[in-house]
Design a protein around this motif. Sequence first.
Motif, PDB file in Angstrom:
ATOM      1  N   GLU A 336      27.272  50.524  67.932  1.00 10.86           N
ATOM      2  CA  GLU A 336      26.115  51.120  66.996  1.00 10.86           C
ATOM      3  C   GLU A 336      26.838  51.921  65.526  1.00 10.86           C
ATOM      4  O   GLU A 336      26.671  52.029  64.401  1.00 10.86           O
ATOM      5  N   GLU A 337      28.007  52.861  65.921  1.00  7.52           N
ATOM      6  CA  GLU A 337      28.532  54.122  65.461  1.00  7.52           C
ATOM      7  C   GLU A 337      29.559  53.349  64.121  1.00  7.52           C
ATOM      8  O   GLU A 337      29.770  53.424  62.986  1.00  7.52           O
ATOM      9  N   GLN A 339      30.131  50.712  61.396  1.00 10.48           N
ATOM     10  CA  GLN A 339      29.698  50.405  60.274  1.00 10.48           C
ATOM     11  C   GLN A 339      31.027  49.833  59.344  1.00 10.48           C
ATOM     12  O   GLN A 339      31.506  50.482  58.992  1.00 10.48           O
ATOM     13  N   TYR A 822      27.332  43.020  72.957  1.00  4.90           N
ATOM     14  CA  TYR A 822      26.760  44.207  72.030  1.00  4.90           C
ATOM     15  C   TYR A 822      25.826  43.055  71.022  1.00  4.90           C
ATOM     16  O   TYR A 822      25.117  43.669  70.182  1.00  4.90           O
ATOM     17  N   LYS A 826      21.169  41.497  69.969  1.00  5.25           N
ATOM     18  CA  LYS A 826      21.623  42.968  68.500  1.00  5.25           C
ATOM     19  C   LYS A 826      19.896  42.654  67.720  1.00  5.25           C
ATOM     20  O   LYS A 826      19.460  40.962  67.643  1.00  5.25           O
ATOM     21  N   SER A 829      18.417  43.107  61.250  1.00  5.04           N
ATOM     22  CA  SER A 829      18.224  44.480  60.178  1.00  5.04           C
ATOM     23  C   SER A 829      16.723  44.045  59.370  1.00  5.04           C
ATOM     24  O   SER A 829      16.145  44.854  59.006  1.00  5.04           O
TER      25      SER A 829
END
Length: 950
Positions: A336-337, A339, A822, A826, A829
């Motif tokens: 998640e961190e 990007q 991962y 997920k 968005s």
Amino acid sequence: SEHVLCMVLYLIELGLENSADDDSEEEVSMGGPERCHDSWFPGSNLVSNMRHFINYVRVRVPETAPELKRDPLASTSSDALDSLQNSGTAQVFSLVAERRKKFQEIINRSNSEANQVVRPKIPSKWSAPGSSPQLTTAILEIKESILSLLIKLHHKLSGKQNSYYPPWLDDIEVLIQPEIPKYNHGDGITAVERILLKAAVQSRMNKRIIEEICRKVTPPVPPKKITAAEKKTLDKEERRQKARERQQKLLAEFASRQKSFMETAMDVDSPENDIPMEITTAEPQVSEAVYDCVICGQSGPSSEDRPTGLVVLLQASSVLGQCRDSAEPKKLPIAEEEQIYPWDTCAAVHDVRLSLLQRYFKDSSCLLAVSIGWEGGVYVQTCGHTLHIDCHKSYMESLRNDQVLQGFSVDKGEFTCPLCRQFANSVLPCYPGSNVENNLWQRPCNKSTQDLIKEVEELQGRPGAFPVSISSETNLSKEMESVMKDIKNTTQKKYRDYSKTPGSPDNEFLFMYSVARTNLELELIHRGGSLCSGGPSTAGKRSCLNQLFHVLALHMRLYTIDSEYNPWKKLTQLVEDMNSQVGNEDQQPEVPILYHDVTSLLLIQILMMPQPLRKEHFTCIVKVLFTLLYTQALAALSVKGTEEDRSAWKHAGALRKDTCDAEKCYEVLLSFVISELSKGKLYYEEGAQECAMVSPIAWSPESMERYIQDFCLPFLRVSSLLQHHLFGEDLPSCQEEEEFSVLASCLGLLPTFYQTDHPFISASCLDWPVAAFDIITQWCFEITSFTERHAEQGKALLIQESRWKLPHLLQLPENYNTIFQYYHRKTCSVCTKVPKDPAVCLVCGTFVCLKGLCCKQQSYCECVLHSQNCGAGTGIFLLINASVIIIIRGHRFCLWGSVYLDAHGEEDRDLRRGKPLYICEERYRVLEQQWVSHTFDHINKRWGPHYNGL
């Protein structure tokens, strides 16, 4: 056999190593006392025996052998030998005649004696079927020596005539200090050459005889067996060559008849005047470019009435926009961190720059100061095959009537090349021209720089200086209009409309020269980002840039730039009132010339010239633009330095300003640029401190020169590529550190008398059109006037990132389980749900829903919509639940395969077997290469329509 031949060569070489040198200049006389009549050689010295010629040999051959039939001497009677011995020839070759006489006497004896001496007794001459034929003794004429046989063996092993050339004819040191290894491995050709060299070293007579043998005509080499396919290709080329020869013969005959008719008519009209017909005499020497139509098979030049075109594929591309300033590719986010932000991409930087310019300057001027096409640019590629335009239309009609299911849409203009079946969607007309234009362009020019500058300005001011104009309504002009519409329709409207006023002519102007920029920049990427390798590209024979430039130039000539705002005047002329160039508060000013993209200016100036362009005008334009580029580099360098750096540079340059070469000294020029820009607020304290914090560099003369060269290199590369395509000049190969100097010399920037003994300085390429300090003052005045109100924006526009690294796909983790864990849970968005078929873009790392109706916008599913926004119609997606890659190209898609394999190198589609999967770097490099080279349509064959449902 080869074993026997190898042993013979080995024994000869061994004998030469153990033989003494033989420097006798005369051959051993054969007229002396007879020593050994049955032997071939006069002595036991191998060096002298190698040059001894053997005229006749006695061999045992079958009675039906062809040697007996075609050698009349072998069956000559003793009476004939007696008459030969009485002749003058027999007196010269007395020993040979004596030998032949004795051999023939043995043959012509009675049967009983002959059987005892020559062969065993045979009951009769009849032999049973299948038994070996009876042998007889024959005397054959050969006239060969060991040296001549070795040379003929060399010809046979190499497969071509006159293959052996004595090495000492080029370098006599080979005989004086021969470097012949005692034991050298190699093929038969190497062994023969080594033996001949040793024989020549040990005897001057052998050396002379070898030279004489090589001067004689060698026997023809047996023709090489060719396959049926090669024979068919050769026959086709032969037919084409004969057709061209017939055509040229007819043209020459017509020209000669026309010439004779004109001369006769002139004699009748004015017999006193003797005027040479320059046009008619020069006409037969002009050979137009001949094209072969792959449909009708006819060969001929492209004409206005029946134009010929290249089969091309037009496709929108965003590959250039993915270039970054770092050579390391970005990693696919697996946490998640992690990007990926696209702010450092080439497309984002250019978009920000254009927006900044349009905010403070006149819109029409902004559209001439930059290039677009970093996202959604049109790339043109060809398979290299040509066809008549009317033949292409008939071919398209036949495809429409064909009911067979095809992988392309004929209604959208798509088709496959009739010859190579490569995917295409348009035909690029070939402009009528000759092959001798290059020679005319390459003529040396004795004109001064000022004269050439005036000529360029006059030629740009001529409206529509083309042999064919749009208004003439010829077939060629119609096809050029048609292909220009195809180019515009290839990309989306948002990628070609950047003007504040929709439908502005300036926007069309910007789009057309940006198409040329896109194709040149992409070719640079295909060459590895530089021109160090030189030569043609991998697709050198398939380049269509020359034809594309004619089409773009023809349409750009329809738009005129107001002479008052023509950048060429700002580059080459001094303005009396500089305040008039700045504008007033009510009206936005023009973009300062130091904020212009120099490569864009080059393409504008070239495409605004009448075609074909002369080489002298091209070189003049490059020289003028290089002075602007160098000044931009100095201004950017001054902004990157600290206040202490600028103070030191300003003081060092001021001391050398009065020297004779001040205009070509980077220290003097940098000092003058700093002093001129200091008149504004460009170097104010906040900006200086911030810049120093961002770039704490310890500048040295070497690092400053390296920075200037890196700043100018992209322009030199594009200019050299443009020169290569327009004038057919080869690109020189060089080392990376000398690329700047080699390209500058290739473009004519370096003076011919430049000495390379000293370290190369880029300032030596400068050739100012007017006084350097006056024109720099004029350019810097525009910057200082702008920075009085907007210092920070003025500084940001001066610092241009010019060295972009090659584009790459995202770097994937080694184990596929990392990706799966991962992404398979997920949330999207857009819809904030866990998609049923998740996918991730391998270009930018965006997570999307495959076939997800929840994210559908305007009848487009998310994958199709993302392929248009990210890749201008091209998308590369990794399907998380299937481990396979899907390619979207326009309205089609295909399954590419998987880049993750198990321990046995096999795919696990849909993850049914559950084996651990690991990245296959080789497959991933192939995928990336196909993306960069735009070859998905050509390599992948299983395409199908997606109907916007992915």
